[in-house]
Design a protein around this motif. Structure first.
Motif: not given
Length: 324
Positions: A2-11, A61-65, A92-96, A99-103
């Protein structure tokens, strides 16, 4: 997963819980099973399509940390192994759930810290270390002024500067928030709704200002700086434009600078991670910095987390709890 995506720019309502295939790590990546993800102001800007260089954010998928355990490693990864507890900085990609991360952008979860607590560290600590201590060159004994002192960035800047020997002043939007900043180490926090920080500080001045407000704060900040002082921008919530006296900047040898973290290169972030581990992680181990979590939400309630972030009612960090 499961992950959270931005469906379009907005609220906040444009955030949507969806399913996706489990990603596979490239040679220099680790796959992290996410247990907690920090919610940050740049996530809001990204969702709105307003983050610098973000482009079309639809499907992002947002999420920085994040914090979690290493699930798999790429062929060229040497430091990390499956089962290791890490926290990490992402573009990006933390709300999941994974997540893949540069080691090189991973750091060990500090001893005694929960995953939720560790997830509050990467974005704020990396941002503060680079802007206050590298760009702003704050030295022990010099004075720091932090605007937005009760934000995630603010509580981090206050604690790190105080731990490293600098008096700290701050601004915040309520007496409750000001008292919280003072408990974390600020010498004094000014309620910007009832006090003018420039009037309060003009008799002594400051060496470095960390500013996320911009607008009409800018000339005030510059007037408060001592000779050779540094003004560092990390946002401009009141607007990017301001008027100031350039001749005064020249006469007092002031420095005006700033940065954004997300667009920086992988190599820059790797070097910053190494500096943070060297200088900040020992402070965590010594108990000279503590996590400040205001509220936790399950991943499926990312909309509510963003609504709280936009309200600015919080003191400290907002965290999404993803899994056990």
């Amino acid at each position: 997963m499961h992950q959270i995506i931005i469906t379009q720019p907005g609220g906040p309502e444009v955030l949507q819980l969806t399913s996706a295939d489990l990603p596979q790590p490239a040679p220099h990546q680790v796959l992290v099973r996410v247990q907690a993800a920090g919610v940050n102001r740049p996530d809001v800007l990204l969702r709105q399509g307003k983050y610098a260089g973000s482009g079309d954010v639809t499907g992002t998928v947002p999420g920085l940390e994040i914090a979690g355990t290493v699930e798999a490693v790429g062929a060229e990864v040497r430091r990390w192994h499956p089962g290791d507890a890490v926290c990490a900085l992402l573009a990006e990609g933390g709300y999941a759930e994974y997540a893949l991360v540069d080691d090189r952008h991973c750091l060990p979860v500090p001893l005694g810290w929960s995953m939720a607590e560790a997830a509050t560290l990467p974005e704020t600590v990396f941002t503060v270390w680079h802007n206050v201590f590298q760009r702003g060159q704050l030295q022990p004994g010099e004075t720091l002024l932090v605007h937005g002192g009760s934000s995630g960035i603010g509580v981090t800047a206050i604690q790190l500067a105080a731990a490293l020997g600098s008096p700290v002043f701050a601004t915040a939007g309520s007496d409750e928030k000001c008292r919280a900043c003072e408990k974390l180490g600020a010498t004094r926090c000014f309620n910007y709704k009832t006090e003018d920080f420039e009037d309060e500080l003009k008799g002594q001045g400051v060496d470095v200002v960390l500013d996320m407000i911009g607008g009409d704060y800018t000339p005030k900040n510059l007037r408060l700086l001592k000779e050779d002082g540094r003004l560092v921008f990390i946002n401009a919530m009141q607007g990017p434009k301001a008027e100031f006296n350039a001749l005064d900047v020249m006469r007092r040898r002031l420095t005006v600078t700033g940065s954004t973290l997300r667009p920086r290169s992988a190599e820059f972030k790797a070097a910053l991670a190494a500096a943070v581990e060297q200088h900040v992680w020992p402070l965590l181990a010594a108990g000279r910095f503590r996590p400040v979590i205001y509220r936790r939400f399950p991943l499926a309630e990312a909309i509510a987390a963003h609504q709280l972030m936009e309200s600015s009612a919080h003191i400290g960090k907002i965290v999404l709890e993803v899994g056990e």
